[in-house]
Motif scaffolding. Structure first.
Motif, short mmCIF file in Angstrom:
data_model
loop_
_atom_site.label_atom_id
_atom_site.label_comp_id
_atom_site.label_asym_id
_atom_site.label_seq_id
_atom_site.Cartn_x
_atom_site.Cartn_y
_atom_site.Cartn_z
N ALA A 416 -38.18 -13.80 71.51
CA ALA A 416 -37.50 -13.84 72.80
C ALA A 416 -38.05 -12.72 73.67
O ALA A 416 -38.58 -11.72 73.16
CB ALA A 416 -35.99 -13.71 72.62
N ILE A 417 -37.89 -12.87 74.97
CA ILE A 417 -38.42 -11.89 75.92
C ILE A 417 -37.28 -11.03 76.45
O ILE A 417 -36.23 -11.55 76.85
CB ILE A 417 -39.16 -12.57 77.07
N VAL A 418 -37.50 -9.73 76.46
CA VAL A 418 -36.50 -8.78 76.90
C VAL A 418 -36.52 -8.67 78.43
O VAL A 418 -37.56 -8.38 79.03
CB VAL A 418 -36.75 -7.39 76.27
N MET A 419 -35.37 -8.90 79.04
CA MET A 419 -35.25 -8.75 80.49
C MET A 419 -34.78 -7.36 80.88
O MET A 419 -34.96 -6.92 82.01
CB MET A 419 -34.30 -9.78 81.06
N GLY A 420 -34.17 -6.66 79.96
CA GLY A 420 -33.68 -5.31 80.20
C GLY A 420 -32.92 -4.84 78.98
O GLY A 420 -32.63 -5.61 78.07
N ASN A 421 -32.60 -3.55 78.95
CA ASN A 421 -31.85 -3.05 77.80
C ASN A 421 -31.05 -1.81 78.16
O ASN A 421 -31.40 -1.06 79.07
CB ASN A 421 -32.78 -2.74 76.62
N SER A 422 -29.96 -1.64 77.45
CA SER A 422 -29.19 -0.39 77.47
C SER A 422 -29.59 0.41 76.24
O SER A 422 -30.58 0.10 75.57
CB SER A 422 -27.70 -0.70 77.46
N ALA A 423 -28.81 1.41 75.89
CA ALA A 423 -29.14 2.23 74.72
C ALA A 423 -29.08 1.43 73.43
O ALA A 423 -29.83 1.70 72.49
CB ALA A 423 -28.20 3.43 74.65
N THR A 424 -28.23 0.40 73.40
CA THR A 424 -28.02 -0.32 72.13
C THR A 424 -28.15 -1.84 72.26
O THR A 424 -28.04 -2.53 71.24
CB THR A 424 -26.61 -0.02 71.57
N GLU A 425 -28.36 -2.37 73.44
CA GLU A 425 -28.36 -3.82 73.61
C GLU A 425 -29.57 -4.28 74.41
O GLU A 425 -29.90 -3.71 75.46
CB GLU A 425 -27.08 -4.28 74.30
N LEU A 426 -30.22 -5.36 73.92
CA LEU A 426 -31.28 -6.02 74.64
C LEU A 426 -30.72 -7.24 75.35
O LEU A 426 -30.03 -8.06 74.73
CB LEU A 426 -32.39 -6.49 73.69
N ALA A 427 -31.00 -7.38 76.65
CA ALA A 427 -30.68 -8.59 77.40
C ALA A 427 -31.91 -9.48 77.36
O ALA A 427 -33.01 -9.06 77.73
CB ALA A 427 -30.30 -8.25 78.83
#
Length: 545
Positions: A416-427
């Protein structure tokens, strides 16, 4: 004005209204042919069932509803499983449409087309909402078209025609991973009327369509590329491409937003039927943001092309990617202009030149804080790892926000392709336009191992990775003002790139994470001066190599 209820249409959602609609269109079309006076069919509020065949349209017949939420045409094919069933169509192949036999003086306005009831075993290009060719003096406005198997609004060769205030959602639902390259929101073929087709597309919104939100495609490579087309104030979101130019000449795109599209917000390439890319276009004053891969992708064009005054930000890879697809022309693009744009927070380089250019002008741009894809490779599994339809969570992680943007995450056999992320979660991006999940084979089980790749070492504001001859690069500011910088260099000439006889002056290149410049290939010839961070002409001592 002819009330459809007075001519056999019921709008009760149960009766098949297609035969009555066809009879009325034929009657009014014959009357127009006899006296030259256009007629209008008015469909009051109701659910009009159109089943098992499309309606062959006639010149001089308009179709008006009481509003998209009030007058709804529901397309279905339960009695004819192979029937494409568009609401209205008139084509060169099926009906002899042409310059001498156009669809003239028709308006389609203020109704909804629901294509969700059409079920086909394979893609059929005719399974559109509207599929008209050689339209003369057409008006299409205030329409809501959704869930058609093929393109929602698929009309070709539009002369003296206006298309405005269309909402087109989740059309091209049978298009799979670029197999057909149809299945768009608005797909407009060009060239049938010759070198000029006067067409304006304005204030349209296209969301989650199979290929393009809006595209223009030269239908025959022997025809001249078409001038006279404008796209104004439109919004394209969540499509494979936002807006594409596959063969126009001087396409004007202004004041549009292209957001969250899977491959590029704006595309110029030889992907179309004729394998001819657009040229001479102008893209100005647009927001091109959060696209999964690239903001602007341009290739296979002979040039020129102008990109001016746009905001191009937070895209997964490049803000601007100059490249040539295999199968299309490979010559250098001439006279490309990239002027006064904002490039920021893109995953890799702000501008990446990956195919040959001749006499480009890159001027007055601000390229800041790009290279956000900076996090090192990482992996995880076990109790801290869980998955959602479009997310991956690892509570043990401590990632830099958006440090994995644009990367492919591998979980088991799926990617899957990452659209963005926080410290612990990939969107994560949907695995294709219109999908509700990032995982085509189902959401991975909790604790399943995942892996994220390494970030590239060089992520510059401007990179020349191909032969660039006689460029003008001036008055650009290329820097990173973040406390933790991600844009490694201001200007890079990669090992695969060359920069010959360049006019490079008055650029500000300092303030990047590693250095102002990096020249894996030394530039040759030209004139370089007044570049902050580059004290002397390249190739001399102290040049900043």
């Amino acid at each position: 004005m002819h009330n459809a209820r007075d001519h056999g249409l019921t709008g009760d959602g149960r009766t098949n209204d297609q035969p009555a609609l066809q009879a009325l269109v034929d009657e009014l079309g014959a009357a127009y042919a006899a006296d030259g006076r256009p007629r209008t069919i008015f469909c009051p509020s109701g659910l009009y069932s159109i089943r098992d065949r499309g309606t062959v349209w006639r010149s001089g017949v308009s179709l008006i509803g009481a509003g998209p939420a009030a007058t709804r045409f529901a397309l279905a094919n339960p009695g004819a499983p192979a029937a494409a069933t568009p609401l209205a169509y008139f084509t060169a192949l099926q009906h002899g449409a042409g310059r001498g036999n156009p669809i003239a003086d028709c308006t389609f306005a203020q109704f909804e087309i629901d294509g969700s009831g059409v079920s086909l075993s394979q893609y059929d290009v005719l399974a559109k909402g509207l599929g008209l060719q050689y339209v003369l003096r057409g008006r299409f406005h205030d329409l809501y078209i959704h869930d058609t198997p093929a393109t929602g609004f698929g009309c070709d060769f539009l002369q003296d025609t206006f298309v405005d205030n269309l909402l087109v959602v989740h059309c091209g639902r049978l298009e799979r991973q670029g197999e057909w390259l149809g299945g768009a929101g608005l797909g407009i073929g060009t060239g049938g009327w010759g070198s000029i087709e006067r067409c304006t597309v304005s204030s349209c919104t296209t969301v989650r369509n199979g290929t393009n939100g809006i595209f223009f495609e030269l239908q025959d490579r022997r025809w001249p590329a078409t001038r006279g087309i404008r796209v104004l104030g439109c919004h394209s979101e969540g499509n494979r491409f936002g807006i594409s130019d596959w063969g126009a000449d001087g396409l004007v795109v202004s004041g549009c937003t292209m957001i969250g599209n899977h491959q590029a917000g704006y595309d110029v390439s030889a992907l179309g039927t004729s394998a001819v890319a657009g040229r001479g276009g102008i893209v100005a004053g647009c927001i091109i943001e959060d696209n999964v891969w690239d903001g602007v992708a341009i290739g296979n064009t002979p040039g020129p092309y102008t990109l001016a005054g746009n905001r191009i930000s937070r895209n997964g890879r490049y803000g601007y990617w100059q490249h040539n697809l295999a199968g299309g022309p490979q010559e250098a693009a001439g006279n490309m202009i990239i002027d006064a744009n904002e490039f920021w927070d893109n995953g890799l380089d702000g501008i990446f030149i990956d195919s040959a250019l001749a006499d480009p002008d890159i001027a007055g741009n601000r390229l800041r804080g790009n290279g956000r894809q900076c996090e090192p490779a990482t992996e995880g599994d076990g109790d801290t790892v869980s998955y959602g339809a479009r997310s991956l969570i690892d509570t043990a992680a401590d990632w830099r926000p958006n440090g994995h943007i644009g990367k492919c995450v591998t979980a088991g056999a799926q990617r899957a392709i990452v659209m963005g992320n926080s410290a612990t979660e990939l969107a994560l991006a949907p695995f294709r336009p219109g999908a509700m999940t990032a995982w085509p084979d189902g959401t991975p089980s909790p604790g399943s191992p995942y892996r994220l790749p390494e970030a590239p070492d060089v992520r510059a504001g401007l990179t020349l990775a191909a032969a660039v001859d006689s460029p003008t690069i001036r008055d650009n500011r290329v820097w990173d003002g973040q406390a933790r910088k991600t844009q490694t260099h201001g200007l890079v000439i990669a090992g695969a790139g060359t920069c010959g006889t360049a006019w490079v002056h008055d650029n500000a290149l300092t303030g990047n994470a590693v250095a102002a410049t990096r020249f894996d290939t030394e530039p040759s010839g030209g004139c370089w001066y007044h570049n902050h961070g580059l004290d002397e002409c390249p190739g001399r001592p102290g040049s900043g190599r």
